[in-house]
Write a protein that holds these residues in place. Structure first.
Motif, PDB file in Angstrom:
ATOM      1  N   ARG A   1     -11.890   5.369   0.923  1.00 28.82           N
ATOM      2  CA  ARG A   1     -12.763   4.806   1.945  1.00 28.82           C
ATOM      3  C   ARG A   1     -14.213   5.071   1.530  1.00 28.82           C
ATOM      4  NH1 ARG A   1     -11.294   2.560   6.259  1.00 28.82           N
ATOM      5  NH2 ARG A   1      -9.238   3.527   6.272  1.00 28.82           N
TER       6      ARG A   1
ATOM      7  N   SER B   1      -0.567 -11.022  -2.618  1.00 30.52           N
ATOM      8  CA  SER B   1      -1.769 -11.851  -2.669  1.00 30.52           C
ATOM      9  C   SER B   1      -2.403 -11.708  -4.046  1.00 30.52           C
ATOM     10  CB  SER B   1      -2.786 -11.396  -1.607  1.00 30.52           C
ATOM     11  OG  SER B   1      -2.291 -11.658  -0.324  1.00 30.52           O
TER      12      SER B   1
ATOM     13  N   ALA C   1      -4.732 -15.445  -0.483  1.00 31.46           N
ATOM     14  CA  ALA C   1      -3.862 -14.626   0.353  1.00 31.46           C
ATOM     15  C   ALA C   1      -2.447 -15.177   0.335  1.00 31.46           C
ATOM     16  CB  ALA C   1      -4.393 -14.600   1.783  1.00 31.46           C
TER      17      ALA C   1
ATOM     18  N   ASP D   1     -17.319  -0.958   7.854  1.00 32.73           N
ATOM     19  CA  ASP D   1     -15.883  -1.150   7.803  1.00 32.73           C
ATOM     20  C   ASP D   1     -15.487  -2.468   7.141  1.00 32.73           C
ATOM     21  OD1 ASP D   1     -13.386   0.130   8.530  1.00 32.73           O
ATOM     22  OD2 ASP D   1     -13.094  -1.628   9.809  1.00 32.73           O
TER      23      ASP D   1
ATOM     24  N   GLU E   1       0.838  -1.203   0.000  1.00 35.04           N
ATOM     25  CA  GLU E   1       0.000   0.000   0.000  1.00 35.04           C
ATOM     26  C   GLU E   1       0.875   1.257   0.000  1.00 35.04           C
ATOM     27  OE1 GLU E   1      -2.468   0.113   3.469  1.00 35.04           O
ATOM     28  OE2 GLU E   1      -3.775   1.675   2.671  1.00 35.04           O
TER      29      GLU E   1
ATOM     30  N   THR F   1     -10.409  -0.940   3.568  1.00 34.37           N
ATOM     31  CA  THR F   1     -10.125  -1.732   4.764  1.00 34.37           C
ATOM     32  C   THR F   1      -9.685  -3.133   4.373  1.00 34.37           C
ATOM     33  OG1 THR F   1     -11.898  -0.507   5.819  1.00 34.37           O
ATOM     34  CG2 THR F   1     -11.077  -2.440   6.986  1.00 34.37           C
ATOM     35  N   LYS F   2     -10.438  -3.728   3.473  1.00 33.86           N
ATOM     36  CA  LYS F   2     -10.122  -5.095   3.052  1.00 33.86           C
ATOM     37  C   LYS F   2      -8.733  -5.157   2.396  1.00 33.86           C
ATOM     38  CE  LYS F   2     -13.702  -7.333   0.956  1.00 33.86           C
ATOM     39  NZ  LYS F   2     -14.868  -7.327   0.025  1.00 33.86           N
TER      40      LYS F   2
ATOM     41  N   SER G   1      -6.190  -3.066   2.756  1.00 37.82           N
ATOM     42  CA  SER G   1      -5.051  -2.783   3.635  1.00 37.82           C
ATOM     43  C   SER G   1      -4.756  -3.969   4.554  1.00 37.82           C
ATOM     44  CB  SER G   1      -5.294  -1.500   4.436  1.00 37.82           C
ATOM     45  OG  SER G   1      -6.438  -1.670   5.244  1.00 37.82           O
ATOM     46  N   ARG G   2      -5.729  -4.872   4.683  1.00 37.64           N
ATOM     47  CA  ARG G   2      -5.486  -6.085   5.464  1.00 37.64           C
ATOM     48  C   ARG G   2      -4.957  -7.231   4.610  1.00 37.64           C
ATOM     49  NH1 ARG G   2     -11.108  -5.926   8.904  1.00 37.64           N
ATOM     50  NH2 ARG G   2     -10.529  -4.153  10.230  1.00 37.64           N
ATOM     51  N   THR G   3      -4.855  -7.011   3.305  1.00 32.59           N
ATOM     52  CA  THR G   3      -4.428  -8.066   2.394  1.00 32.59           C
ATOM     53  C   THR G   3      -2.911  -8.047   2.244  1.00 32.59           C
ATOM     54  OG1 THR G   3      -6.488  -7.876   1.171  1.00 32.59           O
ATOM     55  CG2 THR G   3      -4.648  -8.923   0.023  1.00 32.59           C
ATOM     56  N   PRO G   4      -2.252  -9.180   2.477  1.00 38.07           N
ATOM     57  CA  PRO G   4      -0.783  -9.167   2.367  1.00 38.07           C
ATOM     58  C   PRO G   4      -0.314  -8.877   0.936  1.00 38.07           C
ATOM     59  CG  PRO G   4      -1.571 -11.202   3.404  1.00 38.07           C
ATOM     60  CD  PRO G   4      -2.772 -10.480   2.876  1.00 38.07           C
TER      61      PRO G   4
END
Lengths: 667, 667
Positions: free
Chosen positions: A69, A89, A126, A74, A44, A80-81, A83-86
């Motif tokens: 956003r 992936s 992922a 959320d 990111e 959000t999704k 930024s949580r993804t390595p």
């Protein structure tokens, strides 16, 4: 969002929508359009609390994503999704193409005039933390590490472009995979190649060669039985999204009729194949049976993209080589239908029209214990003369019955087959004229114990057609194709039983994906009912190709190994197996054997796209096209049935001193 | 008629005119035209004492010949010559196309409306009596015999058409040749593949498999090092006239820099290649040296057809892959010129323009003993600073000399090199300004003792260019191609000497044809002067391909083996050699080893067309095109320099019980 079949396997991307573009294709003139892309996600780059940049990369190129956003909850918010993804992936994104402001255009990439405003996001697979990041070109990992993780290094465009340059066919990249591969724990059908001791390093690339003074254990390569693992690693690398090869394969199949120790297969593998039926209509069915089987003649699994490629290739080959026009669609049936109606997983559909008088479709009666059924064939009076010969099959365990006029046929059948009180008609009786012959035999309801791919009744059907051909001189239609799908994913093959100690083994190979709908059955341990996303292409009763959608989730793959195949925590097979091999020999594999499969599981963890493939037997295909009796007649210098070469006179003996170079001697 | 170089070798068809048509192409509209055809001659069908019919067959089809007795002397009369020619001999005929009378037209063959009235006849290769006649389709020989003589069976159109059907490229037929081949007597660089004892038949196809109860000697295949013998047999068969293949090859070259155990070569072979320079103009030369070498920059051997095919392929590849326009002609020089002017049989011609100040061409002074010469390089004063480093090469045996003003340079050189009284200038002195550096070293005049393909002076020239590049940062031109031709046919390689016991060995391989003009030298035993019809294609100082016109006469082939290579009566090599192998290990080969080459000599006897071929190293070629440092960067899953596979971790050990299947155990 949310998975339809919630499962501990936590499978990503099981029925994603197929991309509408590849990254490279998105240009300034597309501004305003909505496109769906799939590929590998970068790290990111935050613009503000409410927006970030990412890059999305596929084999064609790279494009900038901008994610803002949303007002959504959320959990469903793309930013959000994401930024949580390595990093690295595999993801699918839906978005609108926007022109970049003049100041931020990037002339160095072909998509540098645009960016994609992301509106929807789906995680397909992922990635774990990678041992190195191939796109950090300024900070390349050391050579040993890149060599070990070649499938990650192949994500580096500089390297992937070299491999692509070798290709001679558009769209699909022709890649040569190694023929000198590693031995597998169970290697009954592989050819070994001893390595000279002076050059035989131990497995760790950094270690020194074994000294010739100290006798070291002999070291071996094995000749590739199929490029299964190299091609999966290649496509998992992301460097190549569509692979093909005319692959020479080697299999030590002693005494099998019309097999060659070395043969050629047309091999392909694709990234981003679907996991569920696509919207593409199936076209008309050519050998359709109406009624209860109507739905079983649809392509209800993923991998439609592979099907389309192969059908186009087959049609073009028939057109070019034979000047023959094939129907636009080669027909489909499920394994269940093939076994029930034709008694074979490679049904010869030519006799449907060749046997007009006898019934050509096998019927079933379910026995009241619900675990067994009786397969039967109905033979009208006028065909019975030629069936006298068939009656000899009684001796081979086939039970038969002649319907006698008014007598309730179920009762008669039960008495004849000695199944008193155990018959329960599944449909409203058959209208059979007096003297009609009914041939029947009982079998287990679930065909998970495989017997060479056909039932007893299926063998009778084949024999019946031979007899009919002799008697009536029936002319078969020349080419009858069908796909067979939805094989049981696991089976207890009688042949394999002594190897697998009565456990489940993979019907084809352990990388075949289960059907989406059957994931809950897999969870519940009802393995006999789990169907695989496997497809065989059958022509005139011969299997000319087979493939599958693969498991791309490391978690699902591990579950299959651990819970179903029970091969310890990660007890796996070598890279050189093929699906006709029995894979698992012992309950506990050694540490070395576990390691031998490590690379594929790792590759699944580092961002493997959903993928699938197929292999066609080129020799068999050419033999059918050239209408030869044996595949030897389409091979320039074939081996004999005994595996010898009558021209070059191989194999032959070698001097003992040569053997010593390999640390070997005669027994 | 009559051979220009009368010789006991009795070579047929040494400089035949290339055919103007293939049989299939001759049609009714050609009536009245004169055409030249080549192919296999049928048995005679007599019409009268004065006329006969024959059929002429090539891979394209068949045509009827009509031959009438001419007024010429009996010896030159075509009918007399043809009636003495054995069936299935390879011949060239010149004749006039005639329409057949309506009554004798044959609708079953495409040339059935015409016949060829023969006016000229040339025997290209006489056939021995064949073990069976493949065109007697109604009376096919038994299967074992046809299997053993597969190259004759491949003359049968039904079989040849199957193989052609596999092809995917026009004109040239892509044919897959076996990778599991026979071991060769000298097998230092081949990979072995043990055969399971239960399936290892003895060599005679009719014998029974060895019983597993009685321990039998282990049996081995060897992996193909190149398809050399299969491709020659294929083209000798006549079923395929133009063959190509992307052939995977295997070579166990321990520790060689940037080599792979498995690699790919673009392999081709053609029937009816010429034995002498064709009329096709050579085009301009791009790196030409005027004067005494002018003639050495012409293609003076046969095989022009191969050259043209390869130059077209290379130009197309450069155009497609790099968008680069190559000159229409890649340039040629003889081996003699390459060694004398550049000190290498793979000269890097890029430095011709990169070294503008130093002399880039090596000069020679013949010593008065006529057996040795001094190679020298002239280095102008302004380059001498960077040459200090070069002087260190003195220690490596290089003798150098600085010309001193007025002193006669030959004398000075002689004194400096300690060759007093032994120098005889071959040309009218060099005009060397004072202080000019002359580097020189002596060598044998005939470069038949090969030292890795370059002279000491050649190595100095390469080093000089490296230094110049460092000092001046010279930009080389990107691609400099040249063909090297007229290699010495035989050599006494220092590396090979211990193998060949000081005898002559083949510079490339024993099937390379001598130059037409050098046949008398071969007769006279002056082997050091015999040049071969071999061609290497060199790019930027690297050999990217090599091939030759082959020996198609069994008598010539036998002479080379017997008289030159002295390998007993017919002591020969296995099918699996490659030209970098040393071929002959012992003075007397065993009976088995003699047999191992039998098939090729036989194939030459049964009507083999003149033929030739070439192989390009595909990995090396791709590495140059992609501009990579190592060929590993153009291979998807390469092996390390030590021959190990870091991804699949091969080679590795196997269980002892597996070894037992092959009759083997560890030392």
């Amino acid at each position: 969002g949310g998975h339809r079949f919630a499962s501990s396997v936590a499978l990503d991307g099981q029925h994603f929508a197929y991309r509408t573009r590849v990254c490279q294709e998105v240009k300034a003139e597309d501004a305003g359009q909505t496109v769906r892309l799939a590929g590998w996600l970068s790290a990111e780059r935050k613009i503000s609390k409410k927006a970030s940049f990412y890059s999305l990369r596929d084999a064609s190129g790279i494009i900038q994503l901008i994610v803002r956003r949303s007002g959504e909850s959320d959990l469903e918010d793309p930013l959000t999704k994401m930024s949580r993804t390595p990093e690295e992936s595999v993801v699918s994104v839906l978005g609108r193409v926007k022109l970049r402001p003049q100041s931020s255009k990037n002339a160095n990439v072909s998509t540098g005039d645009v960016e994609l405003e992301v509106e929807g996001f789906e995680l397909l697979n992922a990635a774990d933390e990678l041992p190195f990041y191939p796109h950090d070109e300024h900070n390349l990992a050391n050579e040993d590490l890149r060599a070990k993780y070649r499938y990650l290094d192949l994500r580096r465009p500089a390297l992937a472009n070299n491999i692509k340059m070798r290709s001679r066919v558009a769209h699909f990249v022709e890649v040569e995979t190694p023929m000198l591969l590693q031995t597998s724990p169970e290697g009954a059908r592989e050819y070994l190649v001893p390595a000279r001791l002076s050059s035989a390093m131990t497995n760790a690339p950094s270690s020194t060669p074994s000294s010739s003074a100290i006798p070291a254990a002999p070291q071996f390569y094995a000749l590739s039985q199929s490029p299964q693992q190299p091609k999966q690693l290649l496509v998992c690398s992301g460097g190549i999204e569509k692979y093909f090869q005319f692959a020479r394969c080697f299999r030590d199949e002693d005494g099998r009729k019309d097999r060659q120790p070395e043969f050629t297969q047309v091999d392909l593998e694709m990234a981003f194949v679907s996991w569920s039926p696509s919207a593409i209509p199936n076209g008309e069915q050519h050998h359709s049976i109406p009624g209860e089987y109507a739905d079983e003649q649809r392509w209800r699994i993923g991998g439609t993209e592979i099907r389309n490629v192969i059908e186009n290739v087959i049609c073009e080959v028939w057109q070019t080589a034979l000047g023959a026009e094939l129907p636009p669609n080669l027909g489909v049936m499920t394994y269940r239908m093939a076994m029930e109606k034709y008694g074979s997983d490679k049904p010869d559909l030519r006799m449907n029209s060749a046997l007009p008088r006898s019934s050509t479709h096998i019927g079933q009666i379910t026995l009241s214990d619900s675990k067994r059924v009786i397969d039967y064939l109905v033979v009208p009076r006028e065909d019975q003369e030629m069936l006298k010969e068939l009656m000899a099959l009684r001796e081979a365990g086939v039970q038969s019955y002649v319907v006698d006029g008014k007598m309730a046929w179920e009762e008669g059948l039960a008495r004849e087959l000695d199944l008193s009180g155990n018959v329960q008609a599944t449909r409203s009786g058959l209208e059979l004229p007096e003297g009609t012959l009914l041939i029947g035999c009982a079998r287990d309801k679930y065909l998970t114990v495989r017997q060479g791919g056909s039932t007893s009744m299926g063998k009778i059907r084949l024999r019946l057609s031979e007899l009919a051909e002799q008697k009536y001189g029936l002319a078969y239609p020349k080419y009858c194709f069908t796909w067979i799908t939805e094989f049981p994913l696991f089976s207890k093959d009688e042949d394999k039983e002594f190897m697998a100690h009565g456990r489940w083994s993979s019907t084809h190979h352990p990388f075949t994906a289960p059907m989406l709908e059957d994931l809950p059955l897999l969870e519940q341990g009802r393995y006999e009912k789990v169907r695989g996303q496997h497809y065989d292409l059958v022509l005139n009763g011969m299997e000319i190709g087979g493939g599958s959608v693969r498991v791309h989730s490391a978690k699902l793959q591990e579950k299959i190994f651990r819970d179903v195949l029970q091969v310890g925590s990660v007890e796996l097979v070598g890279p050189n197996f093929c699906y006709t091999n029995s894979l698992f020999t012992t309950t506990q594999l050694t540490e070395t054997e576990i390691k031998s499969f490590d690379h594929l599981l790792k590759a699944l963890k580092y961002g493997a796209p959903p993928h699938g493939g197929i292999a066609l037997g080129f020799d068999r295909l050419m033999s059918i096209i050239c209408d030869t009796k044996s595949i030897r007649d389409v091979i320039a210098f074939p081996k004999t049935a005994g595996g010898t070469d009558p021209v070059f006179r191989s194999p032959s003996g070698i001097p003992d001193e040569t053997l010593r170079l390999y640390g070997l001697r005669s027994m």
